[in-house]
Write a protein that holds these residues in place. Structure first.
Motif, mmCIF file in Angstrom:
data_model
loop_
_atom_site.group_PDB
_atom_site.id
_atom_site.type_symbol
_atom_site.label_atom_id
_atom_site.label_comp_id
_atom_site.label_asym_id
_atom_site.label_seq_id
_atom_site.Cartn_x
_atom_site.Cartn_y
_atom_site.Cartn_z
ATOM 1 N N SER A 475 0.817 -1.216 0.000
ATOM 2 C CA SER A 475 0.000 0.000 0.000
ATOM 3 C C SER A 475 0.854 1.271 0.000
ATOM 4 O O SER A 475 0.323 2.376 -0.117
ATOM 5 N N LYS A 476 2.181 1.119 0.127
ATOM 6 C CA LYS A 476 3.057 2.288 0.226
ATOM 7 C C LYS A 476 3.955 2.486 -0.992
ATOM 8 O O LYS A 476 4.686 3.466 -1.056
ATOM 9 N N ASN A 479 4.035 5.833 -2.642
ATOM 10 C CA ASN A 479 4.280 7.013 -1.803
ATOM 11 C C ASN A 479 5.636 7.624 -2.144
ATOM 12 O O ASN A 479 6.606 6.914 -2.451
ATOM 13 N N LEU A 480 5.698 8.927 -2.063
ATOM 14 C CA LEU A 480 6.930 9.639 -2.350
ATOM 15 C C LEU A 480 8.023 9.243 -1.351
ATOM 16 O O LEU A 480 7.777 9.189 -0.144
ATOM 17 N N HIS A 482 9.264 6.450 -0.687
ATOM 18 C CA HIS A 482 9.236 5.092 -0.143
ATOM 19 C C HIS A 482 10.021 4.177 -1.076
ATOM 20 O O HIS A 482 9.782 4.123 -2.278
ATOM 21 N N SER A 495 6.370 6.871 -7.632
ATOM 22 C CA SER A 495 5.590 8.080 -7.357
ATOM 23 C C SER A 495 5.414 8.901 -8.626
ATOM 24 O O SER A 495 4.318 9.415 -8.911
ATOM 25 N N LYS A 498 2.874 7.200 -10.873
ATOM 26 C CA LYS A 498 1.506 7.460 -10.427
ATOM 27 C C LYS A 498 1.048 8.845 -10.871
ATOM 28 O O LYS A 498 -0.090 9.018 -11.337
#
Length: 542
Positions: A475-476, A479-480, A482, A495, A498
């Protein structure tokens, strides 16, 4: 009823009791939205016949219904979402009487009808009170209004002169040295004055206001012993209103109103009103300064992130170039002309991609723009695979491309953006395989694409048999910053993927089984509403 469903003003509701309503970030808009991305007067909606119509007012970023940009007056279905910048709104019918009456907090313009010289005194007083109340509401809205500092200055003086008669109005703020005041906005009887000056400003009154920290009402400035000075005498000022503008911790400046005519009177109520307006104006100015300071910091952060993002793409291309150089050396050593030619072609394509990224770095503002055109998916995939193949071959990883059986091979997308997405996904797939099958020759990457069954959405899948992604991290992954690569990763690649996919109004998802591999699925809408038909260009070759 207009309901704001997204953005800074989400949750607010407005009763549409007028046949036409304007939306924007300006205080003068009927529905004011504190959204920095929208224009001052962005959109209007009006009732025509038996339906509502939405019209874009030549805004910078456009008005959107779903995935379609509004071009001219467009019918607006009830409940349909309209997007302005970061704000979303819908129009709903109020079918049933509300349990409680709705109170509109917006003060409409007040017009007083004059009938000769027999105007009713009570009505005139009511009109003046309503005008003052309107001014207070307007200046309170100014505190949260979007716009730059100059707009705040100009709107503040416009509100003041609309409520208190004046022949000369100045808004003066402290200079950087904190001692002198400089004019930032000015109005006369005709409206805003472009050439700002200190003419018709009483410096002695200003000094008194700043030193005593209180407002001044001078009925006859030329005879007022407190302020007798040459500037008042030369300007022949009859009446002056001047009040300090306070910030949270210091004096910011003053508002100075003056008239030369004896027919215009100032009263104590005018002084109180101007003091109240100046108090709210100080909050608005401080708030806007803080927002501009934060915005500047955010822009610098955005520049840094974008530069890091482009550096990430450069790293991917450089990895491909290293493989190309190895192939070129092999071709030269073995005097294999075909191998040398292929390596040279790949190096040439990579150089062009690198050059394009450098242009992005020099013009970061264009990063948020993309143009959807008819793109050959097979060619897009081939170009990305050619960049990454030397790196895959060096690690004994096979890349398999499965062409769809029933698909014309054309999809609507931004080819440059989707090339970056595919290159990032392939780079991550190879890294995951190396962590699982290094040196075994068992690494596999499979690329498939086509149209979703029963829908017009295009899909692109990249699957690998690498180490997979832990359940807690799935789920991560978008994310920026990560990353699961430790010092080898930046946490930017997925990121950026996305962001690019979402600019296409699409989605990107991941399915992964730890220890067995991962699959990334990109879905892009292909219906007619998802693209700007005016940008579609076809080349017919006989």
């Amino acid at each position: 009823m207009l309901k704001v469903t997204g953005g800074p003003a989400a949750g607010k509701e407005f009763v549409l009791n007028s046949p036409e309503v304007t939306l924007g970030r300006a205080v003068s808009a009927d529905v004011q939205l504190p959204d920095m991305v929208i224009s001052r007067h962005h959109t209007s909606i009006y009732f025509e016949g038996r339906r509502w119509v939405v019209k874009d007012l030549e805004s910078t970023n456009g008005t959107w219904i779903g995935n379609r940009r509004v071009r001219g007056p467009t019918p607006l279905e009830l409940g349909k979402t309209v997007r302005l910048g970061n704000s979303l709104f819908q129009v709903h019918q109020i079918d049933e009487p509300l349990d409680e009456p709705i109170i509109s907090a917006r003060v409409e313009s007040v017009s007083v009808k004059r009938v000769g010289e027999e105007r009713d005194a009570a009505s005139a007083q009511i009109a003046r009170d309503q005008k003052k109340l309107q001014a207070m509401y307007s200046v309170q809205r100014l505190v949260s209004a979007a716009g730059d500092l100059q707009e705040v200055y100009d709107c503040c003086l416009e509100i003041v002169t609309g409520a208190i008669p004046s022949q000369r109005a100045h808004l003066l703020l402290a200079a950087e040295d904190g001692n002198n005041l400089v004019p930032v906005a000015q109005r006369d009887e005709r409206g805003p004055v472009k050439e700002l000056s200190m003419e018709n400003v009483s410096r002695s009154i200003i000094r008194w206001v700043r030193s005593q920290d209180e407002g001044v009402l001078s009925i006859d400035a030329t005879k007022d012993v407190r302020f007798s000075s040459q500037s008042i005498s030369d300007s022949q000022l009859q009446r002056v209103l001047c009040v300090p503008i306070h910030g949270s911790e210091e004096q910011l400046g003053v508002i100075h109103l003056a008239v030369k005519s004896i027919n215009l009177d100032y009263a104590e109520d005018d002084l109180k009103l101007l003091s109240a307006i100046a108090c709210s104006a100080g909050l608005a100015i401080e708030n806007r300064r803080l927002m501009e300071s934060n915005l500047a910091a955010e822009r610098m952060a955005a520049v840094g992130l974008m530069a890091a993002s482009l550096a990430h793409d450069v790293k991917n291309i450089l990895g491909g170039l290293e493989g190309c150089i190895s192939l070129l050396r092999m071709g030269l050593d073995s005097k294999d002309g075909d191998l040398t030619e292929n390596a040279w072609d790949m190096m040439n394509r990579n150089q062009k991609r690198l050059n394009s990224l450098m242009h992005d770095l020099l013009n970061l503002a264009s990063e948020d723009k993309h143009e959807s055109l008819a793109v050959s998916v097979e060619e897009l995939v081939r170009e990305a695979v050619d960049v990454i193949r030397p790196q895959a071959d060096a690690n004994d990883i096979k890349i398999m491309v499965r062409k769809p059986a029933e698909f014309d091979g054309i999809a609507w997308m931004d080819s440059r953006g989707m090339h970056r997405v595919l290159l990032n996904l392939l780079t991550n797939a190879i890294a995951a395989i190396n962590d699982q099958h290094v040196g075994t020759g068992k690494g596999r990457v499979r690329i498939t694409w086509g149209l979703k069954e029963g829908a017009e959405d295009f899909f692109l899948r990249v699957r690998d048999n690498g180490k997979g992604i832990a359940v807690v991290d799935q789920s991560k992954v978008f994310n920026l910053f990560h990353t699961s690569k430790g010092n080898r990763g930046t946490g930017l690649g997925l990121s950026v993927c996305k962001q690019i996919v979402e600019r296409h109004q699409g989605t990107i998802e991941v399915e992964s089984i730890p220890g067995k591999g991962s699959e990334f699925i990109v879905t892009l809408p292909q219906n007619s509403d998802s693209t700007d038909t005016e940008t579609r260009t076809f080349l017919i070759v006989d």
